[in-house]
Motif scaffolding. Structure first.
Motif, PDB file in Angstrom:
ATOM      1  N   ILE A 107       0.832  -1.205   0.000  1.00 35.49           N
ATOM      2  CA  ILE A 107       0.000   0.000   0.000  1.00 35.49           C
ATOM      3  C   ILE A 107       0.869   1.258   0.000  1.00 35.49           C
ATOM      4  N   ALA A 108       1.933   1.246   0.794  1.00 34.18           N
ATOM      5  CA  ALA A 108       2.837   2.398   0.836  1.00 34.18           C
ATOM      6  C   ALA A 108       3.473   2.637  -0.530  1.00 34.18           C
ATOM      7  N   ALA A 109       3.865   1.555  -1.205  1.00 32.58           N
ATOM      8  CA  ALA A 109       4.467   1.691  -2.533  1.00 32.58           C
ATOM      9  C   ALA A 109       3.465   2.241  -3.533  1.00 32.58           C
ATOM     10  N   TRP A 110       2.226   1.753  -3.476  1.00 32.29           N
ATOM     11  CA  TRP A 110       1.200   2.228  -4.413  1.00 32.29           C
ATOM     12  C   TRP A 110       0.920   3.713  -4.194  1.00 32.29           C
ATOM     13  N   ILE A 111       0.866   4.142  -2.930  1.00 25.79           N
ATOM     14  CA  ILE A 111       0.639   5.560  -2.628  1.00 25.79           C
ATOM     15  C   ILE A 111       1.790   6.404  -3.166  1.00 25.79           C
ATOM     16  N   ALA A 112       3.019   5.930  -2.969  1.00 33.14           N
ATOM     17  CA  ALA A 112       4.180   6.672  -3.451  1.00 33.14           C
ATOM     18  C   ALA A 112       4.177   6.798  -4.967  1.00 33.14           C
ATOM     19  N   GLU A 113       3.738   5.749  -5.653  1.00 30.31           N
ATOM     20  CA  GLU A 113       3.735   5.757  -7.113  1.00 30.31           C
ATOM     21  C   GLU A 113       2.576   6.565  -7.694  1.00 30.31           C
ATOM     22  N   ASN A 114       1.428   6.569  -7.007  1.00 27.14           N
ATOM     23  CA  ASN A 114       0.217   7.142  -7.596  1.00 27.14           C
ATOM     24  C   ASN A 114      -0.316   8.388  -6.888  1.00 27.14           C
ATOM     25  N   CYS A 115       0.130   8.631  -5.654  1.00 27.80           N
ATOM     26  CA  CYS A 115      -0.413   9.758  -4.882  1.00 27.80           C
ATOM     27  C   CYS A 115       0.699  10.623  -4.285  1.00 27.80           C
ATOM     28  N   PHE A 116       1.882  10.563  -4.870  1.00 26.34           N
ATOM     29  CA  PHE A 116       3.022  11.275  -4.283  1.00 26.34           C
ATOM     30  C   PHE A 116       2.742  12.769  -4.137  1.00 26.34           C
ATOM     31  N   HIS A 117       2.072  13.354  -5.122  1.00 28.41           N
ATOM     32  CA  HIS A 117       1.795  14.794  -5.104  1.00 28.41           C
ATOM     33  C   HIS A 117       0.803  15.181  -4.019  1.00 28.41           C
ATOM     34  N   LEU A 118       0.115  14.194  -3.431  1.00 32.19           N
ATOM     35  CA  LEU A 118      -0.865  14.469  -2.374  1.00 32.19           C
ATOM     36  C   LEU A 118      -0.243  14.373  -0.979  1.00 32.19           C
ATOM     37  N   LEU A 119       0.982  13.852  -0.893  1.00 35.85           N
ATOM     38  CA  LEU A 119       1.599  13.600   0.408  1.00 35.85           C
ATOM     39  C   LEU A 119       2.309  14.843   0.960  1.00 35.85           C
ATOM     40  N   ASP A 120       2.173  15.026   2.272  1.00 32.41           N
ATOM     41  CA  ASP A 120       2.922  16.065   2.983  1.00 32.41           C
ATOM     42  C   ASP A 120       4.077  15.462   3.773  1.00 32.41           C
ATOM     43  N   ALA A 121       4.133  14.132   3.839  1.00 36.94           N
ATOM     44  CA  ALA A 121       5.179  13.445   4.599  1.00 36.94           C
ATOM     45  C   ALA A 121       5.268  12.012   4.081  1.00 36.94           C
ATOM     46  N   PRO A 122       6.390  11.325   4.339  1.00 35.11           N
ATOM     47  CA  PRO A 122       6.503   9.922   3.912  1.00 35.11           C
ATOM     48  C   PRO A 122       5.441   9.050   4.581  1.00 35.11           C
ATOM     49  N   VAL A 123       5.028   8.009   3.863  1.00 32.54           N
ATOM     50  CA  VAL A 123       4.103   7.029   4.435  1.00 32.54           C
ATOM     51  C   VAL A 123       4.850   6.202   5.478  1.00 32.54           C
ATOM     52  N   LEU A 124       4.221   6.008   6.642  1.00 30.06           N
ATOM     53  CA  LEU A 124       4.808   5.187   7.693  1.00 30.06           C
ATOM     54  C   LEU A 124       4.046   3.870   7.818  1.00 30.06           C
ATOM     55  N   ARG A 125       4.779   2.817   8.147  1.00 34.08           N
ATOM     56  CA  ARG A 125       4.141   1.532   8.418  1.00 34.08           C
ATOM     57  C   ARG A 125       4.301   1.209   9.898  1.00 34.08           C
ATOM     58  N   CYS A 126       3.235   0.696  10.476  1.00 33.41           N
ATOM     59  CA  CYS A 126       3.268   0.252  11.867  1.00 33.41           C
ATOM     60  C   CYS A 126       2.788  -1.192  11.883  1.00 33.41           C
ATOM     61  N   ALA A 127       3.681  -2.110  12.255  1.00 36.97           N
ATOM     62  CA  ALA A 127       3.346  -3.536  12.175  1.00 36.97           C
ATOM     63  C   ALA A 127       4.218  -4.309  13.144  1.00 36.97           C
ATOM     64  N   SER A 128       4.085  -5.622  13.138  1.00 42.35           N
ATOM     65  CA  SER A 128       4.839  -6.476  14.054  1.00 42.35           C
ATOM     66  C   SER A 128       6.292  -6.598  13.608  1.00 42.35           C
TER      67      SER A 128
END
Length: 505
Positions: free
Chosen positions: A484-505
């Motif tokens: 999901i983070a990769a897809w956002i970076a590829e398709n929604c980069f212009h909408l981001l104000d900060a890098p996407v973060l992942r929170c997981a195990s």
């Protein structure tokens, strides 16, 4: 089934395949369930290049039959009449007694396992021995001895076969080159659903959703799942449930408690501990027009049914247009003290595989509606249900038979400072955090379906805040959060104000 009392199934394997766990599981299930199946082993002495003395230690493979409580026979696989008579007699036995049977046909191959591997590993004297047992040549001689055919008539038959083969080869050689159309291929990934008999679809994807006139009752997640399954059994007379301890015991988590009294043992079936065979049986039922639901007692155990899920369920529609109308329920997740082999989150194993659908509800309403939708979907669906949510959360659940659309996310909470994209238990963690931090304007999106993903909803979540956390219980490395983070970076980069973060195990 009673309508197929005069039918048997015929399953082929080679001597090499008998070492696979699936061979054991298949024979065991067929014996335990008294299924009229003929298991035919073509024993040609080699598993590719490995001779039988390096494959097994029993004198004959047919000796294995007794261990499963079934009859077996060894035949000369190169004697056409003996094979014909044996199959005919065994078929009658299976129909009369409604039991399986094992046949070992002793034979040989004069060419390689495939052309590339050759035959250098085979001693020359074996070719000389088996050439004398050529089944076609010997049958021709028998027919001439019995004055059934003359040599000229046999030559005519051979010429006819050769001519037919050449005609068919010409069709292939003269065919135009295949031009791949990506859109066509992608559209053929899933079987199309007939929506003419579809139940009501409840669209609760918006934050502002209210049940309105829909009659609801407060239910726990476990009760919602059970109700959805029970209503589906009422709706589909061809739906069969299978799993370990799901009949009289009601399943490890009591989802199917009382079902065997309502629908009978033929439709609510206890299984041996053989996940691969039961997934295969579910697919076989689908090929015969049935629907099936298999309860994987714990999602962790899917690893021993992996081949059937990944290579058979997922690919059968795309490969040759056959249905895989199968739902596998996957009790998943930690937090219940079940230890490392009963607590894994393994949904990412399957979202990588085209042809599957993967759903993961977080609320009782979605749990019931998505389960009904999964059962109505003609494609294989892995239905993840978090064990820790079974009895810990409750919510309004419509009493009616309804669906929640597969592939559509739910907007849980409106916010404009940060968006949390999550699913399963992560939805409740996110809601708890938002409630504890009223100073933050937190937007929450519940994916609900992990394959196929709702990319429009993901994009809208990015647009609402410009900052995204992808939250899931599964392992960080290789988890769906990375996709999901990769897809956002590829398709929604212009909408981001900060890098996407992942929170997981």
């Amino acid at each position: 089934t009673s309508g197929d009392a005069l039918k048997v199934s015929l399953a082929f394997t080679g001597d090499g395949g008998t070492s696979e766990g699936d061979f054991h599981e298949a024979l065991n299930v067929a014996a335990v369930w008294d299924l009229p199946v003929i298991f035919l082993i073509e024993n040609n002495g080699y598993g590719l290049s490995t001779p039988t003395n390096e494959q097994y230690r029993c004198i004959s493979l047919v000796d294995k039959a007794k261990g499963y409580g079934m009859e077996g026979v060894q035949v000369d696989g190169n004697n056409l009449l003996q094979v014909y008579d044996t199959i005919k007699g065994v078929r009658d036995y299976c129909i009369r007694h409604q039991k399986p049977y094992l046949i070992e046909a002793m034979t040989f191959r004069m060419r390689g396992h495939e052309e590339a591997s050759g035959t250098k590993y085979v001693p020359q004297h074996l070719f000389e021995l088996w050439e004398k047992k050529d089944p076609v040549k010997n049958f021709e001689e028998f027919l001439m001895q019995q004055s059934v055919l003359s040599a000229e008539e046999i030559d005519g038959i051979r010429s006819g076969f050769k001519e037919k083969i050449e005609e068919e080869l010409a069709i292939g050689f003269n065919a135009k080159p295949i031009v791949v159309d990506t859109e066509v291929e992608l559209n053929d990934l899933y079987a199309m659903r007939d929506n003419s008999l579809a139940p009501t679809v409840i669209d609760n994807a918006r934050v502002s959703f209210e049940p309105g006139d829909v009659v609801t009752a407060e239910k726990r997640m476990i009760d919602a799942i059970s109700e959805g399954l029970h209503q589906s059994m009422q709706e589909h007379g061809n739906l069969v449930l299978m799993g370990q301890d799901i009949a009289e015991y009601g399943g490890a988590f009591k989802i199917t408690e009382g079902f065997v009294n309502d629908f009978g043992k033929a439709r609510v079936r206890n299984t041996p501990i053989c996940e691969s065979a039961i997934v295969g049986a579910a697919l076989g039922l689908s090929l015969e027009g049935y629907k099936s639901m298999m309860e994987m007692q714990f999602a962790d155990f899917a690893s021993v049914g992996f081949n059937q899920i990944i290579n058979n369920l997922a690919k059968i529609h795309y490969r040759w247009g056959q249905p895989a109308d199968v739902v596998i329920r996957m009790p998943t997740g930690g937090g219940v003290g079940a230890g490392p082999f009963h607590s894994q989150s393994n949904e990412a194993w399957f979202v990588h595989t085209p042809g599957l659908k993967v759903v993961y509800p977080s609320t009782p309403m979605d749990a019931k509606g998505l389960l009904i939708a999964a059962i109505n979907d003609p494609n294989p669906v892995l239905y993840f249900e978090h064990k820790a949510l079974y009895r810990s959360i409750s919510g309004p659940v419509p009493a009616s038979y309804y669906e929640i659309e597969i592939g559509k996310a739910r907007h849980v909470r409106e916010g404009d400072e940060i968006s949390i994209i999550t699913y399963g238990s992560g939805v409740h963690w996110a809601e708890e955090y938002a409630a504890d931090h009223p100073e933050l304007s937190i937007d929450i999106l519940d994916l609900r379906t992990l394959l196929p993903l709702d990319y429009l909803a993901i994009r809208q979540a990015v647009e609402r805040s410009g900052r995204v956390i992808v939250l899931h219980e599964d392992t960080l490395t290789g988890g769906i959060g990375g996709e999901i983070a990769a897809w956002i970076a590829e398709n929604c980069f212009h909408l981001l104000d900060a890098p996407v973060l992942r929170c997981a195990s």
